[in-house]
Write a protein that holds these residues in place. Structure first.
Motif, PDB file in Angstrom:
ATOM      1  N   THR A 124       0.831  -1.213   0.000  1.00 46.18           N
ATOM      2  CA  THR A 124       0.000   0.000   0.000  1.00 46.18           C
ATOM      3  C   THR A 124       0.858   1.253   0.000  1.00 46.18           C
ATOM      4  OG1 THR A 124      -1.712  -1.177   1.246  1.00 46.18           O
ATOM      5  CG2 THR A 124      -1.816   1.226   1.234  1.00 46.18           C
ATOM      6  N   ILE A 125       1.917   1.227   0.798  1.00 47.59           N
ATOM      7  CA  ILE A 125       2.822   2.376   0.876  1.00 47.59           C
ATOM      8  C   ILE A 125       3.506   2.608  -0.461  1.00 47.59           C
ATOM      9  CG2 ILE A 125       4.965   3.193   1.961  1.00 47.59           C
ATOM     10  CD1 ILE A 125       4.022   1.741   4.531  1.00 47.59           C
ATOM     11  N   ASN A 126       3.979   1.525  -1.102  1.00 53.69           N
ATOM     12  CA  ASN A 126       4.620   1.657  -2.419  1.00 53.69           C
ATOM     13  C   ASN A 126       3.684   2.297  -3.426  1.00 53.69           C
ATOM     14  OD1 ASN A 126       7.106   0.693  -1.762  1.00 53.69           O
ATOM     15  ND2 ASN A 126       6.782  -1.391  -2.530  1.00 53.69           N
ATOM     16  N   SER A 127       2.449   1.832  -3.417  1.00 60.44           N
ATOM     17  CA  SER A 127       1.476   2.348  -4.374  1.00 60.44           C
ATOM     18  C   SER A 127       1.287   3.849  -4.214  1.00 60.44           C
ATOM     19  CB  SER A 127       0.146   1.624  -4.182  1.00 60.44           C
ATOM     20  OG  SER A 127      -0.847   2.165  -5.035  1.00 60.44           O
ATOM     21  N   LYS A 128       1.185   4.301  -2.976  1.00 61.64           N
ATOM     22  CA  LYS A 128       0.987   5.730  -2.732  1.00 61.64           C
ATOM     23  C   LYS A 128       2.234   6.546  -3.056  1.00 61.64           C
ATOM     24  CE  LYS A 128      -2.597   5.155   0.795  1.00 61.64           C
ATOM     25  NZ  LYS A 128      -2.998   5.395   2.194  1.00 61.64           N
ATOM     26  N   LEU A 129       3.391   5.956  -2.790  1.00 66.25           N
ATOM     27  CA  LEU A 129       4.640   6.659  -3.091  1.00 66.25           C
ATOM     28  C   LEU A 129       4.870   6.747  -4.599  1.00 66.25           C
ATOM     29  CD1 LEU A 129       7.037   5.296  -0.307  1.00 66.25           C
ATOM     30  CD2 LEU A 129       6.191   7.632  -0.565  1.00 66.25           C
ATOM     31  N   PHE A 130       4.556   5.668  -5.324  1.00 62.54           N
ATOM     32  CA  PHE A 130       4.702   5.702  -6.775  1.00 62.54           C
ATOM     33  C   PHE A 130       3.788   6.772  -7.371  1.00 62.54           C
ATOM     34  CE2 PHE A 130       5.861   0.907  -6.780  1.00 62.54           C
ATOM     35  CZ  PHE A 130       7.152   1.230  -6.386  1.00 62.54           C
ATOM     36  N   GLN A 131       2.625   6.914  -6.749  1.00 59.08           N
ATOM     37  CA  GLN A 131       1.667   7.902  -7.236  1.00 59.08           C
ATOM     38  C   GLN A 131       2.168   9.323  -6.937  1.00 59.08           C
ATOM     39  OE1 GLN A 131      -2.245   7.332  -5.667  1.00 59.08           O
ATOM     40  NE2 GLN A 131      -3.166   8.998  -6.852  1.00 59.08           N
ATOM     41  N   ALA A 132       2.807   9.508  -5.783  1.00 60.04           N
ATOM     42  CA  ALA A 132       3.263  10.836  -5.385  1.00 60.04           C
ATOM     43  C   ALA A 132       4.591  11.225  -6.014  1.00 60.04           C
ATOM     44  CB  ALA A 132       3.378  10.910  -3.861  1.00 60.04           C
ATOM     45  N   CYS A 133       5.484  10.252  -6.162  1.00 56.62           N
ATOM     46  CA  CYS A 133       6.845  10.572  -6.612  1.00 56.62           C
ATOM     47  C   CYS A 133       7.152  10.073  -8.029  1.00 56.62           C
ATOM     48  CB  CYS A 133       7.870   9.986  -5.637  1.00 56.62           C
ATOM     49  SG  CYS A 133       7.727  10.624  -3.953  1.00 56.62           S
ATOM     50  N   GLY A 134       6.260   9.276  -8.594  1.00 58.39           N
ATOM     51  CA  GLY A 134       6.477   8.774  -9.944  1.00 58.39           C
ATOM     52  C   GLY A 134       6.875   7.316  -9.944  1.00 58.39           C
ATOM     53  N   SER A 135       6.771   6.700 -11.118  1.00 60.28           N
ATOM     54  CA  SER A 135       7.109   5.280 -11.279  1.00 60.28           C
ATOM     55  C   SER A 135       8.622   5.098 -11.308  1.00 60.28           C
ATOM     56  CB  SER A 135       6.502   4.727 -12.564  1.00 60.28           C
ATOM     57  OG  SER A 135       5.094   4.874 -12.558  1.00 60.28           O
ATOM     58  N   LEU A 136       9.042   3.877 -10.996  1.00 60.45           N
ATOM     59  CA  LEU A 136      10.459   3.534 -10.979  1.00 60.45           C
ATOM     60  C   LEU A 136      10.780   2.547 -12.107  1.00 60.45           C
ATOM     61  CD1 LEU A 136      10.969   3.068  -7.140  1.00 60.45           C
ATOM     62  CD2 LEU A 136      11.921   4.903  -8.542  1.00 60.45           C
ATOM     63  N   ARG A 137      12.009   2.614 -12.598  1.00 54.95           N
ATOM     64  CA  ARG A 137      12.458   1.720 -13.661  1.00 54.95           C
ATOM     65  C   ARG A 137      13.110   0.489 -13.052  1.00 54.95           C
ATOM     66  NH1 ARG A 137      17.338   1.541 -16.471  1.00 54.95           N
ATOM     67  NH2 ARG A 137      17.992   3.460 -15.382  1.00 54.95           N
ATOM     68  N   GLU A 138      12.692  -0.671 -13.490  1.00 51.74           N
ATOM     69  CA  GLU A 138      13.269  -1.904 -12.966  1.00 51.74           C
ATOM     70  C   GLU A 138      14.684  -2.106 -13.496  1.00 51.74           C
ATOM     71  OE1 GLU A 138      10.875  -5.320 -13.532  1.00 51.74           O
ATOM     72  OE2 GLU A 138       9.122  -4.497 -12.492  1.00 51.74           O
ATOM     73  N   GLY A 139      15.411  -2.938 -12.778  1.00 54.52           N
ATOM     74  CA  GLY A 139      16.769  -3.243 -13.201  1.00 54.52           C
ATOM     75  C   GLY A 139      17.734  -3.388 -12.049  1.00 54.52           C
ATOM     76  N   GLY A 140      17.197  -3.418 -10.842  1.00 56.22           N
ATOM     77  CA  GLY A 140      18.059  -3.571  -9.669  1.00 56.22           C
ATOM     78  C   GLY A 140      18.244  -5.021  -9.292  1.00 56.22           C
ATOM     79  N   THR A 141      18.449  -5.280  -7.997  1.00 54.94           N
ATOM     80  CA  THR A 141      18.636  -6.640  -7.482  1.00 54.94           C
ATOM     81  C   THR A 141      17.294  -7.348  -7.437  1.00 54.94           C
ATOM     82  OG1 THR A 141      20.424  -5.815  -6.102  1.00 54.94           O
ATOM     83  CG2 THR A 141      19.552  -7.985  -5.558  1.00 54.94           C
ATOM     84  N   SER A 142      17.302  -8.620  -7.792  1.00 55.84           N
ATOM     85  CA  SER A 142      16.043  -9.369  -7.828  1.00 55.84           C
ATOM     86  C   SER A 142      15.482  -9.630  -6.445  1.00 55.84           C
ATOM     87  CB  SER A 142      16.244 -10.709  -8.564  1.00 55.84           C
ATOM     88  OG  SER A 142      17.259 -11.462  -7.917  1.00 55.84           O
ATOM     89  N   SER A 143      16.366  -9.893  -5.459  1.00 56.80           N
ATOM     90  CA  SER A 143      15.906 -10.192  -4.097  1.00 56.80           C
ATOM     91  C   SER A 143      16.097  -8.974  -3.207  1.00 56.80           C
ATOM     92  CB  SER A 143      16.682 -11.389  -3.531  1.00 56.80           C
ATOM     93  OG  SER A 143      16.337 -11.596  -2.182  1.00 56.80           O
ATOM     94  N   THR A 144      15.092  -8.676  -2.412  1.00 59.96           N
ATOM     95  CA  THR A 144      15.169  -7.509  -1.515  1.00 59.96           C
ATOM     96  C   THR A 144      15.630  -7.868  -0.116  1.00 59.96           C
ATOM     97  OG1 THR A 144      12.889  -7.747  -0.769  1.00 59.96           O
ATOM     98  CG2 THR A 144      13.273  -6.459  -2.766  1.00 59.96           C
ATOM     99  N   GLY A 145      15.492  -9.121   0.265  1.00 61.36           N
ATOM    100  CA  GLY A 145      15.846  -9.521   1.625  1.00 61.36           C
ATOM    101  C   GLY A 145      14.714  -9.309   2.605  1.00 61.36           C
TER     102      GLY A 145
END
Length: 550
Positions: free
Chosen positions: A332-353
């Motif tokens: 839920t937090i990600n969704s609201k942040l993406f809406q407020a700050c913009g979408s992010l481009r994938e390409g980082g580490t596959s696992s977040t831990g």
């Protein structure tokens, strides 16, 4: 003729010399005072072998005496030096008590912070693993700033806590979204959303309230102890003036000059001398009591369910709960942040831990209050008792200093030294404080000229009390930042003449200075116990002349 004889006898009784305690007509030997005077470290060259006429004396009664002018001056200087030493010793004793309370509380609070830090490191390493290890600096900085604030440095506590939660949000968001490329600008946008998103639930708000109240109270409390000790040190070093020196000399060593070495001062006589000498010090009483009372109220706040131990030791569990709240709602937090700050481009580490951590059993970090509650109970009890005991210090000094000096026992009040001879002391005892000394019969004192050093310390007490009252209301206390670390080895509380600088309090003075009532015109604000006989003698001489003319 009979009247002539009576008048002559009366005159001769007043003008005839008196010799020591026994009043014998033979000049008394000065061997006793020679021994006494030499024992004080003075040369015996100026001591007469037998009593001499005392017209040269300026402090002691001018009867026959074993004291020369040089001896009187030396003993007067000695009496002042001894009394100033006694006052410094009394002040040093109070400083030591205050320093002991400071050391006990400061050591306990520092121990709490250290224990809380260790608890966080141990439990977070086990429960949050790499998420904590990779971001441990955020938590280290929080504890560092809390310590700096407590030590009295120029740290804004609210800003410290806000910065901590903003940085923690950035780090957790970054760790939870490692599959994306996230730049510094994007993270700055994320941190700005903390107020609207409230990703950590109610924890930041409640923690800010409890931490602020606790640390404001703790810091102001130790600063109160420091300021109290500094006031005592500075006031104890205020020198006694010449008029006081004369009064103390008359009370202490004039009996020796009169051959009455065994005579001890009358109780009320000693009280008036000391009340006159310590009149300015007594004016500290009101603000000193206010400070002690307010410190006791603050000390009471340091104990109980919301006391320092519970607040400081619960920091790891409160922070962990907030982190868990965010992780459980990360989608839920990600969704609201993406809406407020913009979408992010994938390409980082596959696992977040994060997934591995959240798949474990429910994360819990236990509070480790242990036996600290009983320890803070004892600390608060001890400091409250000491503060209550020290409240009457400044007005009780005269009685304390007179307690081992005055005459005691049956009939003592009729055989004590009253400044002139062995006899009852008749004047009433003065009240406490400078204004009350206008009619003090023993110490010449101008009540319109208060000691400025002591007035400054009275203002320091007022300022400190005001800060403590703010602390009771949870309002931050802004002490001027000095380079001294009052929580380190030098606490600013000294029990000797060599003392490091204490914390300085800087606030605008808004209160009017104390205005003392001026005495009636043409009336000296002075008095003296020296009652000279010449006026009576002149009267009797006039009477004698009249009788002779009949």
């Amino acid at each position: 003729m009979d009247s002539f004889i009576i008048a002559a006898l009366a005159l001769s009784s007043l003008t005839a010399p008196t010799y020591g305690d026994k009043g014998t007509s033979k000049a008394r030997s000065c061997s006793d005072i020679r021994q006494f005077y030499g024992g004080k470290g003075f040369s015996l060259d100026v001591v007469p072998q037998s009593e001499i006429s005392g017209e040269h004396l300026r402090i002691c009664p001018q009867g026959y005496t074993c004291c020369t002018s040089v001896m009187e001056d030396n003993l007067a200087t000695l009496s002042r030096r001894e009394m100033e030493g006694v006052l410094k010793d009394a002040g040093r004793s109070l400083q030591t008590s205050l320093a002991g309370q400071y050391k006990a509380f400061d050591g306990y609070f520092q121990e709490l912070l250290n224990q809380s830090t260790i608890n966080l490191q141990e439990t977070f390493t086990r429960t949050w693993s790499t998420l904590y290890v990779q971001n441990s600096q955020v938590f280290t900085d929080l504890y560092t700033d809390l310590r700096r604030y407590y030590r009295g440095l120029n740290v804004n506590l609210e800003e410290v806590l806000n910065e901590f939660w903003a940085r923690l949000l950035e780090r957790l968001f970054y760790q939870a979204n490692k599959q994306y490329f996230i730049g510094e600008d994007y993270l700055e946008c994320v941190s700005k959303q903390i107020e609207t998103l409230r990703p950590f639930g109610e924890t930041p708000r409640t923690m800010k309230m409890t931490v602020t109240r606790t640390f404001v109270a703790a810091r102001s409390f130790v600063q109160g102890l420091v300021i109290s000790g500094e006031v005592v040190r500075k006031v104890s070093q205020v020198p006694l003036n010449q008029d006081c020196m004369r009064a103390i000399m008359r009370m202490t060593y004039c009996p020796h000059c009169r051959g009455m070495a065994s005579a001890r001062p009358c109780t009320n006589y000693c009280s008036n001398v000391m009340k006159g000498c310590l009149a300015n010090q007594a004016d500290l009483n009101t603000e000193w009591r206010h400070l002690a009372e307010t410190m006791m109220q603050v000390a009471d706040r340091l104990d109980g369910p919301s006391g320092v131990d519970n607040v400081v030791l619960s920091l790891p569990s409160r922070i962990s709960e907030a982190m868990l709240t965010m992780m459980e709602n990360i989608d839920t937090i990600n969704s609201k942040l993406f809406q407020a700050c913009g979408s992010l481009r994938e390409g980082g580490t596959s696992s977040t831990g994060i997934d591995e951590i959240m798949k474990r059993e429910k994360i819990t970090v236990e509070d480790r209050v242990g036996t600290s509650s009983s320890k803070i109970d004892k600390l608060v009890s001890d400091v409250t008792m000491r503060l209550r005991d020290m409240q009457p210090y400044w007005v009780s000094l005269p009685n304390i200093l007179c307690s081992d000096r005055v005459a005691t026992g049956t009939g003592a009040e009729d055989k004590c030294w009253n400044g002139m001879s062995r006899a009852r002391y008749l004047p009433e005892v003065m009240a406490d404080g400078l204004a009350s000394q206008i009619n003090n019969p023993e110490v010449e004192i101008d009540i319109t000229k208060p000691d400025m050093t002591i007035r400054q310390q009275i203002m320091q007490l007022k300022i400190m009390t005001h800060r403590l009252k703010n602390a009771l209301n949870g309002q931050d206390v802004d002490f001027q930042d000095t380079s001294d670390d009052v929580s380190g080895s030098g606490s600013g509380m000294c029990a000797d003449d060599m003392c490091s600088r204490g914390p300085r309090l800087v606030v605008p003075v808004t209160e009017r200075p104390i205005i003392y009532q001026y005495p009636p015109e043409n009336k000296k604000v002075k008095a003296s116990a020296m009652q000279n006989l010449p006026s009576i003698t002149t009267y009797l001489l006039s009477l004698l002349i009249l009788l002779l003319r009949r």
